[in-house]
Design a protein around this motif. Structure first.
Motif, short mmCIF file in Angstrom:
data_model
loop_
_atom_site.label_atom_id
_atom_site.label_comp_id
_atom_site.label_asym_id
_atom_site.label_seq_id
_atom_site.Cartn_x
_atom_site.Cartn_y
_atom_site.Cartn_z
N SER A 155 -26.23 -39.49 -1.18
CA SER A 155 -25.46 -39.28 -2.51
C SER A 155 -26.29 -38.94 -3.47
CB SER A 155 -24.23 -40.55 -2.85
OG SER A 155 -23.40 -40.81 -1.95
N VAL A 156 -27.42 -39.62 -3.49
CA VAL A 156 -28.33 -39.37 -4.50
C VAL A 156 -29.11 -38.09 -4.52
CG1 VAL A 156 -30.81 -39.99 -5.57
CG2 VAL A 156 -28.95 -41.66 -5.04
N HIS A 157 -29.28 -37.64 -3.07
CA HIS A 157 -29.78 -36.20 -2.55
C HIS A 157 -28.74 -35.23 -3.22
CE1 HIS A 157 -31.81 -33.25 -0.47
NE2 HIS A 157 -30.62 -32.86 -0.11
N ARG A 158 -27.41 -35.60 -2.58
CA ARG A 158 -26.37 -34.34 -2.87
C ARG A 158 -26.08 -34.27 -4.44
NH1 ARG A 158 -22.71 -37.03 -0.48
NH2 ARG A 158 -21.74 -38.11 -2.34
N ARG A 159 -26.11 -35.10 -5.16
CA ARG A 159 -25.78 -34.97 -6.53
C ARG A 159 -27.07 -34.33 -7.41
NH1 ARG A 159 -23.16 -40.72 -8.43
NH2 ARG A 159 -23.95 -39.81 -10.39
N SER A 160 -28.06 -34.76 -6.97
CA SER A 160 -29.51 -34.19 -7.59
C SER A 160 -29.45 -32.59 -6.98
CB SER A 160 -30.96 -34.80 -7.05
OG SER A 160 -30.51 -36.24 -7.48
N VAL A 161 -29.23 -32.28 -6.03
CA VAL A 161 -29.32 -30.71 -5.54
C VAL A 161 -28.20 -30.07 -6.43
CG1 VAL A 161 -28.88 -29.41 -3.70
CG2 VAL A 161 -30.19 -31.43 -3.25
N ASN A 162 -27.20 -30.74 -6.51
CA ASN A 162 -25.87 -29.99 -7.15
C ASN A 162 -26.32 -29.83 -8.49
OD1 ASN A 162 -23.18 -29.01 -7.22
ND2 ASN A 162 -22.72 -30.93 -8.40
N ALA A 163 -27.08 -30.87 -9.27
CA ALA A 163 -27.34 -30.51 -10.70
C ALA A 163 -28.52 -29.74 -10.83
CB ALA A 163 -28.02 -31.92 -11.38
N VAL A 164 -29.45 -29.44 -9.91
CA VAL A 164 -30.63 -28.56 -9.92
C VAL A 164 -29.94 -27.10 -9.57
CG1 VAL A 164 -32.58 -27.71 -8.93
CG2 VAL A 164 -32.37 -30.21 -9.23
N ASP A 176 -33.48 -51.88 -10.50
CA ASP A 176 -33.87 -52.89 -9.62
C ASP A 176 -34.80 -52.05 -8.91
OD1 ASP A 176 -33.70 -54.12 -7.19
OD2 ASP A 176 -31.73 -54.25 -7.06
N ARG A 177 -35.88 -52.94 -8.38
CA ARG A 177 -36.85 -52.27 -7.92
C ARG A 177 -36.69 -51.97 -6.39
NH1 ARG A 177 -42.18 -55.99 -8.35
NH2 ARG A 177 -42.99 -54.09 -7.38
N THR A 178 -35.37 -52.54 -5.88
CA THR A 178 -34.91 -51.90 -4.48
C THR A 178 -33.84 -50.94 -4.40
OG1 THR A 178 -33.09 -53.43 -4.30
CG2 THR A 178 -35.22 -54.52 -3.93
N ALA A 179 -33.67 -50.15 -5.67
CA ALA A 179 -32.61 -49.06 -5.71
C ALA A 179 -33.02 -47.97 -4.66
CB ALA A 179 -32.65 -48.69 -7.14
N SER A 180 -32.02 -47.55 -4.00
CA SER A 180 -32.43 -46.70 -3.01
C SER A 180 -32.65 -45.40 -3.75
CB SER A 180 -30.83 -46.36 -2.42
OG SER A 180 -30.65 -47.49 -1.34
N LEU A 181 -32.10 -45.10 -4.84
CA LEU A 181 -32.63 -43.84 -5.77
C LEU A 181 -33.91 -43.61 -5.88
CD1 LEU A 181 -33.09 -43.96 -9.00
CD2 LEU A 181 -30.88 -45.10 -8.89
N ILE A 182 -34.86 -44.69 -5.75
CA ILE A 182 -36.15 -44.63 -6.15
C ILE A 182 -36.93 -43.52 -5.16
CG2 ILE A 182 -38.32 -45.81 -6.14
CD1 ILE A 182 -36.65 -48.19 -7.53
N ASP A 183 -37.78 -42.66 -5.57
CA ASP A 183 -38.33 -41.67 -4.81
C ASP A 183 -37.25 -40.78 -4.04
OD1 ASP A 183 -40.84 -42.05 -5.81
OD2 ASP A 183 -41.25 -43.69 -4.28
N ARG A 184 -36.10 -40.78 -4.49
CA ARG A 184 -35.29 -39.92 -3.61
C ARG A 184 -34.90 -38.78 -4.53
NH1 ARG A 184 -33.57 -44.50 -0.45
NH2 ARG A 184 -34.19 -43.88 1.59
N ALA A 185 -35.45 -38.87 -5.79
CA ALA A 185 -35.17 -37.85 -7.02
C ALA A 185 -35.94 -37.98 -8.17
CB ALA A 185 -33.69 -37.73 -7.26
N PRO A 186 -36.10 -37.51 -9.17
CA PRO A 186 -36.70 -37.91 -10.30
C PRO A 186 -36.41 -39.14 -10.93
CG PRO A 186 -36.60 -35.50 -10.22
CD PRO A 186 -35.67 -36.01 -9.43
#
Length: 420
Positions: A155-164, A176-186
């Motif tokens: 979901s992070v990847h899809r929404r980031s690509v859509n924004a770009v 949260d230091r365990t958040a899945s979005l970390i290092d999947r997008a800025p």
């Protein structure tokens, strides 16, 4: 969550623990059942207990007997599991208040700086909505995504690509230091603060996701370790790597969320992606100063654009355990396949960096063998402008040869001369 589900379209029972789902002659079945609910019939997948006219705990609790399929997490494995709709995470009152306060703070900060900003901005194709979009004086648009609960990497990847694709640079905010979005997008990480503190303007420090580039000469007097010899010895090369403010030498001032609202919109701070040395897929996303990114791109002799990695990343690979189907309704039993604690993703370690090889000995007047990249890196490492650079009279390595406090010999050669 369950390891089996009924397919109402085909009238078949699906075993999610088998590589072929129990139906080897339907190769597209996995893609069909893992499609987003918005792109298929919401009643395509049914709880096995409900289909067998047994008690469905979800339905008896006033919810839906219809299901969706996702990847679970247990013991480092990622099995497919079926869960009851609705599929969206329902934010707790605390999360909702934190989310709202952070979003409003971003918009209010932008307004104080004279920037255009709006909340709940739909992307052009209306497939997603940015929590806030801040527009800089040159038209640069930053889409702030406040994400204080878990969101899948896809979901992070899809929404980031859509924004770009629609001219918006995504900027994800986690607590949260365990958040899945970390290092999947800025991304950046802030403290888990009470919403009233956020709303009242208490200092909101960027704890992760913002780094500074440091360049140094790998000699015995350097305070940094060698990047190519596992910290043992010194290679006399020039190293460059990214560090969080607290680990810079000297330590840098922390970046506040207000700083990033302004700098990202004006282009003073920009996103960069640094691939890991050991993997072509893995890497670090970070926000950095525009000057640091320009120097980095000059040092590595090329630009490092944001990756277009597939939605399925390494820890999204499906694990098939080949078990019997459990036909009991598991609604509400979060412990069954709920998964292990997510690993820490916000790590403060350096990225692995980049090393320029030790310059070959130079002969007098043979400055043409020093490339512009080597000169720029040496300037950064030695902390002097390029016109003060020159060659050591002893080893012919580049050093600060001109200007105030310059010398004819480098530190290594001076030590050798003094020891004779």
């Amino acid at each position: 969550m369950a390891n089996g589900v009924w397919h109402t379209g085909y009238g078949i029972e699906i075993n999610l623990s088998l590589p072929d789902l129990g139906h080897p002659y339907r190769p597209d079945l996995l893609q069909e059942i893992t499609a987003r609910v918005s792109e298929r019939d919401p009643q395509l997948l049914e709880c096995l207990a409900h289909h067998d006219n047994r008690e469905c705990l979800s339905e008896s609790g006033g919810k839906s007997p219809w299901m969706f399929v996702r990847r679970g997490r247990v013991g480092g494995r990622r099995p497919l599991v079926a869960s009851h709709l609705p599929i969206t995470h329902k934010a707790t009152p605390q999360e909702s208040a934190q989310h709202k306060a952070t979003k409003e703070r971003v918009v209010a900060t932008a307004g104080r700086y004279g920037l255009d900003a709006a909340a709940e901005v739909p992307v052009a194709n209306r497939r997603s909505v940015s929590d806030a979009v801040v527009t800089g004086p040159a038209g640069l648009r930053i889409g702030w995504e406040i994400q204080y609960h878990h969101l899948s990497p896809s979901s992070v990847h899809r929404r980031s690509v859509n924004a770009v694709e629609h001219g918006i640079t995504p900027l994800w905010v986690a607590k949260d230091r365990t958040a899945s979005l970390i290092d999947r997008a800025p991304w950046v990480r802030v403290d888990d603060m009470p919403w009233r503190d956020i709303a009242d303007g208490k200092e909101m420090v960027i704890r992760g996701g913002y780094r500074h580039l440091e360049v140094w000469r790998c000699v015995p007097s350097s305070e940094r370790h060698c990047l190519v010899s596992d910290g043992a010895g010194h290679c006399d090369a020039i190293h460059a790597d990214w560090f969080v403010p607290a680990l810079c030498l000297p330590e840098r001032k922390p970046v506040l969320i207000e700083d990033l609202v302004l700098r990202s919109a004006t282009g003073e701070s920009v996103p960069v992606y640094v691939p890991s040395r050991g993997s072509g897929r893995a890497g670090r996303h970070m926000w950095v100063s525009a000057a640091d990114r320009a120097l980095w791109e000059e040092i590595v002799d090329g630009k490092t654009p944001l990756p277009t990695a597939p939605a399925d990343e390494d820890d999204d690979v499906i694990t098939f355990t080949e078990q019997e189907i459990d036909r009991s309704c598991r609604a509400g039993e979060d412990g069954w396949f709920a998964g292990d604690a997510r690993p820490l993703r916000d790590l403060a370690q350096p990225t692995g960096g980049f090393t320029l090889p030790r310059l070959p000995p130079q002969r007098p007047g043979d400055s043409t063998r020093i490339t512009p990249v080597e000169r720029a890196a040496a300037s950064a490492a030695l902390g002097c402008p390029p016109w003060e650079l020159g060659l050591c009279a002893g080893c012919r390595q580049m050093m600060r040869r001109h200007g105030p406090n310059a010398a004819m010999y480098c530190n290594v050669c001076r030590a050798d001369l003094n020891g004779r």
